[in-house]
Design an enzyme around this catalytic site. Structure first.
Site, PDB file in Angstrom:
ATOM      1  N   LEU A  12      65.072 -38.353  70.194  1.00 21.55           N
ATOM      2  CA  LEU A  12      66.498 -38.175  69.906  1.00 21.55           C
ATOM      3  C   LEU A  12      67.250 -37.944  71.216  1.00 21.55           C
ATOM      4  O   LEU A  12      67.045 -36.936  71.888  1.00 21.55           O
ATOM      5  CB  LEU A  12      66.705 -36.982  68.966  1.00 21.55           C
ATOM      6  CG  LEU A  12      65.919 -37.040  67.648  1.00 21.55           C
ATOM      7  CD1 LEU A  12      66.320 -35.873  66.742  1.00 21.55           C
ATOM      8  CD2 LEU A  12      66.128 -38.368  66.937  1.00 21.55           C
ATOM      9  N   GLY A  15      72.910 -37.394  71.934  1.00 20.82           N
ATOM     10  CA  GLY A  15      73.905 -36.339  72.144  1.00 20.82           C
ATOM     11  C   GLY A  15      74.527 -36.428  73.532  1.00 20.82           C
ATOM     12  O   GLY A  15      73.962 -37.012  74.463  1.00 20.82           O
ATOM     13  N   ARG A  19      77.833 -29.285  77.386  1.00 21.00           N
ATOM     14  CA  ARG A  19      77.826 -28.141  78.308  1.00 21.00           C
ATOM     15  C   ARG A  19      77.291 -28.483  79.702  1.00 21.00           C
ATOM     16  O   ARG A  19      77.399 -27.692  80.624  1.00 21.00           O
ATOM     17  CB  ARG A  19      77.036 -26.977  77.691  1.00 21.00           C
ATOM     18  CG  ARG A  19      77.823 -26.240  76.622  1.00 21.00           C
ATOM     19  CD  ARG A  19      76.977 -25.219  75.905  1.00 21.00           C
ATOM     20  NE  ARG A  19      76.071 -25.853  74.940  1.00 21.00           N
ATOM     21  CZ  ARG A  19      75.049 -25.242  74.356  1.00 21.00           C
ATOM     22  NH1 ARG A  19      74.787 -23.977  74.650  1.00 21.00           N
ATOM     23  NH2 ARG A  19      74.288 -25.883  73.497  1.00 21.00           N
ATOM     24  N   GLY A  84      74.149 -35.841  63.309  1.00 23.27           N
ATOM     25  CA  GLY A  84      73.078 -34.867  63.131  1.00 23.27           C
ATOM     26  C   GLY A  84      71.697 -35.440  63.404  1.00 23.27           C
ATOM     27  O   GLY A  84      71.487 -36.655  63.387  1.00 23.27           O
ATOM     28  N   THR A  85      70.753 -34.531  63.635  1.00 22.28           N
ATOM     29  CA  THR A  85      69.392 -34.958  63.981  1.00 22.28           C
ATOM     30  C   THR A  85      68.724 -35.693  62.812  1.00 22.28           C
ATOM     31  O   THR A  85      67.929 -36.612  63.033  1.00 22.28           O
ATOM     32  CB  THR A  85      68.534 -33.751  64.402  1.00 22.28           C
ATOM     33  OG1 THR A  85      68.695 -32.694  63.440  1.00 22.28           O
ATOM     34  CG2 THR A  85      68.950 -33.217  65.770  1.00 22.28           C
ATOM     35  N   ASP A 109      65.698 -33.448  75.018  1.00 20.93           N
ATOM     36  CA  ASP A 109      66.062 -32.471  76.061  1.00 20.93           C
ATOM     37  C   ASP A 109      65.041 -31.330  76.175  1.00 20.93           C
ATOM     38  O   ASP A 109      65.391 -30.197  76.462  1.00 20.93           O
ATOM     39  CB  ASP A 109      67.469 -31.919  75.801  1.00 20.93           C
ATOM     40  CG  ASP A 109      67.574 -31.174  74.469  1.00 20.93           C
ATOM     41  OD1 ASP A 109      66.599 -31.198  73.693  1.00 20.93           O
ATOM     42  OD2 ASP A 109      68.622 -30.553  74.222  1.00 20.93           O
ATOM     43  N   ASN A 176      62.059 -23.096  66.262  1.00 24.08           N
ATOM     44  CA  ASN A 176      61.745 -24.521  66.163  1.00 24.08           C
ATOM     45  C   ASN A 176      61.946 -25.168  67.533  1.00 24.08           C
ATOM     46  O   ASN A 176      63.035 -25.128  68.083  1.00 24.08           O
ATOM     47  CB  ASN A 176      62.684 -25.140  65.116  1.00 24.08           C
ATOM     48  CG  ASN A 176      62.703 -26.659  65.196  1.00 24.08           C
ATOM     49  OD1 ASN A 176      61.758 -27.281  65.670  1.00 24.08           O
ATOM     50  ND2 ASN A 176      63.801 -27.249  64.713  1.00 24.08           N
ATOM     51  N   LYS A 357      63.398 -47.514 111.574  1.00 26.19           N
ATOM     52  CA  LYS A 357      63.684 -48.282 110.357  1.00 26.19           C
ATOM     53  C   LYS A 357      63.015 -49.633 110.425  1.00 26.19           C
ATOM     54  O   LYS A 357      63.076 -50.293 111.459  1.00 26.19           O
ATOM     55  CB  LYS A 357      65.193 -48.465 110.212  1.00 26.19           C
ATOM     56  CG  LYS A 357      65.598 -49.217 108.972  1.00 26.19           C
ATOM     57  CD  LYS A 357      66.808 -50.118 109.198  1.00 26.19           C
ATOM     58  CE  LYS A 357      66.428 -51.425 109.846  1.00 26.19           C
ATOM     59  NZ  LYS A 357      67.508 -52.429 109.855  1.00 26.19           N
TER      60      LYS A 357
HETATM   61  C1  UD1 Z   1      67.862 -28.589  67.342  1.00 27.40           C
HETATM   62  C2  UD1 Z   1      67.280 -28.085  66.039  1.00 27.40           C
HETATM   63  C3  UD1 Z   1      66.919 -26.614  66.210  1.00 27.40           C
HETATM   64  C4  UD1 Z   1      65.934 -26.449  67.341  1.00 27.40           C
HETATM   65  C5  UD1 Z   1      66.495 -27.063  68.619  1.00 27.40           C
HETATM   66  C6  UD1 Z   1      65.433 -27.081  69.688  1.00 27.40           C
HETATM   67  C7  UD1 Z   1      68.375 -29.353  64.304  1.00 27.40           C
HETATM   68  C8  UD1 Z   1      69.390 -29.339  63.221  1.00 27.40           C
HETATM   69  N1  UD1 Z   1      68.227 -28.238  64.982  1.00 27.40           N
HETATM   70  O1  UD1 Z   1      69.043 -27.850  67.573  1.00 27.40           O
HETATM   71  O2  UD1 Z   1      66.329 -26.119  65.009  1.00 27.40           O
HETATM   72  O3  UD1 Z   1      65.629 -25.075  67.543  1.00 27.40           O
HETATM   73  O4  UD1 Z   1      66.913 -28.411  68.397  1.00 27.40           O
HETATM   74  O5  UD1 Z   1      65.985 -27.449  70.916  1.00 27.40           O
HETATM   75  O6  UD1 Z   1      67.740 -30.371  64.497  1.00 27.40           O
HETATM   76  N2  UD1 Z   1      70.797 -35.823  68.675  1.00 27.40           N
HETATM   77  C9  UD1 Z   1      70.996 -37.153  68.348  1.00 27.40           C
HETATM   78  N3  UD1 Z   1      71.893 -37.475  67.369  1.00 27.40           N
HETATM   79  C10 UD1 Z   1      72.589 -36.542  66.699  1.00 27.40           C
HETATM   80  C11 UD1 Z   1      72.355 -35.175  67.013  1.00 27.40           C
HETATM   81  C12 UD1 Z   1      71.457 -34.867  68.009  1.00 27.40           C
HETATM   82  O7  UD1 Z   1      70.386 -38.029  68.939  1.00 27.40           O
HETATM   83  O8  UD1 Z   1      73.372 -36.923  65.817  1.00 27.40           O
HETATM   84  C13 UD1 Z   1      69.831 -35.473  69.712  1.00 27.40           C
HETATM   85  C14 UD1 Z   1      70.421 -34.734  70.873  1.00 27.40           C
HETATM   86  O9  UD1 Z   1      70.825 -35.627  71.888  1.00 27.40           O
HETATM   87  C15 UD1 Z   1      69.247 -33.876  71.340  1.00 27.40           C
HETATM   88  C16 UD1 Z   1      68.470 -33.626  70.074  1.00 27.40           C
HETATM   89  O10 UD1 Z   1      68.890 -34.611  69.148  1.00 27.40           O
HETATM   90  O11 UD1 Z   1      68.422 -34.543  72.248  1.00 27.40           O
HETATM   91  C17 UD1 Z   1      68.738 -32.245  69.493  1.00 27.40           C
HETATM   92  O12 UD1 Z   1      70.106 -32.120  69.194  1.00 27.40           O
HETATM   93  P1  UD1 Z   1      70.887 -30.806  69.562  1.00 27.40           P
HETATM   94  O13 UD1 Z   1      72.312 -30.993  69.193  1.00 27.40           O
HETATM   95  O14 UD1 Z   1      70.581 -30.381  70.941  1.00 27.40           O
HETATM   96  O15 UD1 Z   1      70.254 -29.797  68.521  1.00 27.40           O
HETATM   97  P2  UD1 Z   1      70.146 -28.242  68.695  1.00 27.40           P
HETATM   98  O16 UD1 Z   1      71.397 -27.630  68.284  1.00 27.40           O
HETATM   99  O17 UD1 Z   1      69.628 -27.917  70.030  1.00 27.40           O
HETATM  100 MG    MG Z   2      69.576 -28.804  71.949  1.00 29.83          MG
END
Ligand code: UD1
Ligand code: MG
Length: 511
Positions: A12, A15, A19, A84-85, A109, A176, A357
């Site tokens: 994933l 995002g 920040r 969302g994830t 990340d 998690n 060089k």
């Molecule tokens: C997420 C988890 C959380 C966990 C944390 C660990 C969920 C709902 N929550 O939270 O339980 O403790 O990671 O770091 O999953 N992304 C997408 N598309 C989207 C949303 C996110 O590709 O629509 C990607 C982001 O780029 C990132 C990853 O998914 O790489 C996680 O998303 P992020 O928004 O960082 O989730 P957290 O709030 O950190």
């Molecule tokens: Mg995150």
């Protein structure tokens, strides 16, 4: 043992990473030799997945371009809006309708994740036949992360996001990590049932667990032994903290492998670098990219090597090198700058304030002081005097200079390319050489020296120089008077110098 489970990896990475406050998508930020995304893909590498899908969104073009470099076999799936994830995984699987077996999902990340940890998570998941397994960790500060909520029997009930959690759930320190293994069929089934009824109005992948539990499917928690592996990166302060953790991990590995790091806190080694046993790295040194340091080589203090290979027993001191090759036993610095395709053969020397060089130095060749060497081939055991400039650029083209074996170039010489100094030839100090010097010849372009006697007394009267000259001349006259045989000097000297004084080469001739 044969592999019964086909595997699909989903990363994933859509995002923005708000920040980070960066024009660069978060997953493309560099961390000791790889991007964040590169680290995550590397951690998934041993799974030997049939397909790897990377969900891209923010900065999609940049992420795609990076993927084509580091993981050309991966498929980018475009998520136009970050809903969302759960949504991200759903559209990834829509792009892989034939995927069965295990789906491994990794947040893009989480760069400190170890390949062994992912492999252990997936092995536990597959051997237990779980519908879903989450990687969890006990952390000192769970702020911002999803909490693992267990029931009375200690079984996972649900994963609750910080912003949706009750005060009691907020006290949970088991979090998690954002790394999961799923059974493909059952995952596909529940992904269609995710709601957006939460604080962010998003489809949470984490809700899959509660849905599976209520359907009576087996879910599992795999606890990471080292919680630092699960740390995510949300801003540049966290990125710097991850960099320090990874530095320590990399440094410990090399020290245990027989490399001496004299000051590990100021030694930054990319994960892509290789060092041989008994290499020594002194303080404040960065080893980057594809750099390699051979056994018993000494690098540092104050050295940066980028994609540079240092042979066994060589030394590199207070210098910067990029795309260079330092042969066995060669010596570089202090204060040298080696640029791409500087190739130093064994026991050669590039000394102080020397830039090289696209040039080869033969075995034992020396450029000890204050020189620019560009587009040159320097033969074995040739000696290049201080302040020699290889004049390679005529304003339009770059031209090559060849200096033959055991040639001797005097100080403050310009070698105006294209030009060749033959084997065993000499060049007089202060020459500007634009024509080839045959082997064994002396090349010299200097005008004869004149001394205009009494010039200082006439033109600079009353200065310290004039006074010093007057004293010296008076003393010489006194000495001459005491020695009747002494003769008067000529008014103007224009004769050629004795051959023995023709080659000023600094202290190199005696080294
Ligand atoms: C997420 C988890 C959380 C966990 C944390 C660990 C969920 C709902 N929550 O939270 O339980 O403790 O990671 O770091 O999953 N992304 C997408 N598309 C989207 C949303 C996110 O590709 O629509 C990607 C982001 O780029 C990132 C990853 O998914 O790489 C996680 O998303 P992020 O928004 O960082 O989730 P957290 O709030 O950190
Ligand atoms: Mg995150």
């Amino acid at each position: 043992m044969s592999e019964p489970h086909p595997r699909t990896v989903v990363v994933l990475a859509a995002g923005e990473g708000k920040r980070m406050k960066s024009a660069l998508p978060k997953v493309l930020h560099p961390l000791l030799g790889r991007t964040l995304l590169g680290h995550v893909l590397n951690a998934a590498d041993p799974l030997a997945a049939q397909q790897t899908m990377v969900v891209v969104g923010h900065g999609a073009d940049q992420v795609r371009a990076h993927l084509s470099e580091i993981a050309p076999g991966a498929t980018a799936v475009f998520q136009a809006e970050q809903l969302g994830t759960g949504h991200a995984v759903r559209i990834a699987l829509e792009g892989a309708p034939e995927a069965t077996g295990t789906v491994v999902v990794l947040n893009g990340d989480v760069p400190l994740l170890r390949p062994e940890t992912v492999a252990a998570l997936v092995a536990a998941h597959e051997s237990e036949g779980a519908a879903a397994t989450v990687l969890a960790a006990e952390v000192p500060d769970p702020t911002g992360l999803g909490r693992i909520v267990r029931g009375a029997a200690g079984r996972l009930e649900q994963i609750v996001e910080q912003r949706d959690a009750t005060p009691a759930q907020l006290a949970i320190r088991e979090i998690n990590a954002g790394i999961y293994a799923f059974d493909a069929v059952r995952l596909r089934d529940v992904l269609g049932k995710l709601s957006t009824d939460n604080d962010q109005g998003e489809e949470y992948l984490t809700d899959v667990f509660a849905l599976l539990v209520s359907a009576g499917e087996p879910v599992a928690v795999h606890l990471a032994a080292d919680h630092t592996e699960t740390l995510g990166c949300n801003d540049r302060v966290e990125l710097a903290a991850l960099r320090r953790l990874l530095r320590d991990r990399v440094n410990e590995r090399w020290m245990r492998a027989g490399v001496s790091l004299l000051d590990p806190e100021t030694t930054w080694i990319d994960v892509t670098v290789a060092l041989d046993r008994d290499a020594v790295v002194d303080q404040n040194t960065q080893l980057r990219g594809g750099s390699v340091v051979g056994s018993e080589a000494v690098v540092g203090p104050d050295v940066t090597l980028v994609d540079t290979v240092v042979g066994a027993g060589a030394t590199v001191l207070r210098s910067h090198a990029i795309g260079a090759e330092v042969g066995p036993g060669a010596s570089v610095g202090p204060y040298a700058y080696l640029r791409p395709d500087a190739r130093l053969a064994e026991k050669s020397k590039v000394g102080t304030f020397v830039e090289v060089k696209n040039s080869e130095l033969g075995p034992g060749a020396k450029v000890p002081h204050l020189s620019y060497v560009g587009d040159a081939t320097i033969g074995a055991r040739a000696n290049i005097g201080a302040a020699t400039i290889f004049v390679n650029y005529d304003g339009v083209n770059k031209n090559r200079t060849v200096v033959g074996e055991a040639a001797f170039v005097g100080c403050d010489t310009s070698l105006i390319a294209p030009v060749e100094v033959g084997a065993g030839a000499y060049v007089a100090a202060g020459s500007a050489i634009s024509k080839d010097v045959p082997p064994g010849a002396l090349g010299v372009t200097r005008a004869p020296q004149r001394s205009v006697e009494g010039w200082v007394a006439r033109k600079r009267p009353g200065t310290a120089s004039a006074e010093a000259a007057e004293r010296a001349l008076r003393d010489a006259q006194g000495a001459a008077a005491a020695t009747p045989a002494a003769s008067e000097g000529e008014a103007i000297h224009g004769a050629a110098e004795p051959v023995g004084r023709t080659f000023g080469t600094g202290d190199t001739a005696t080294e």
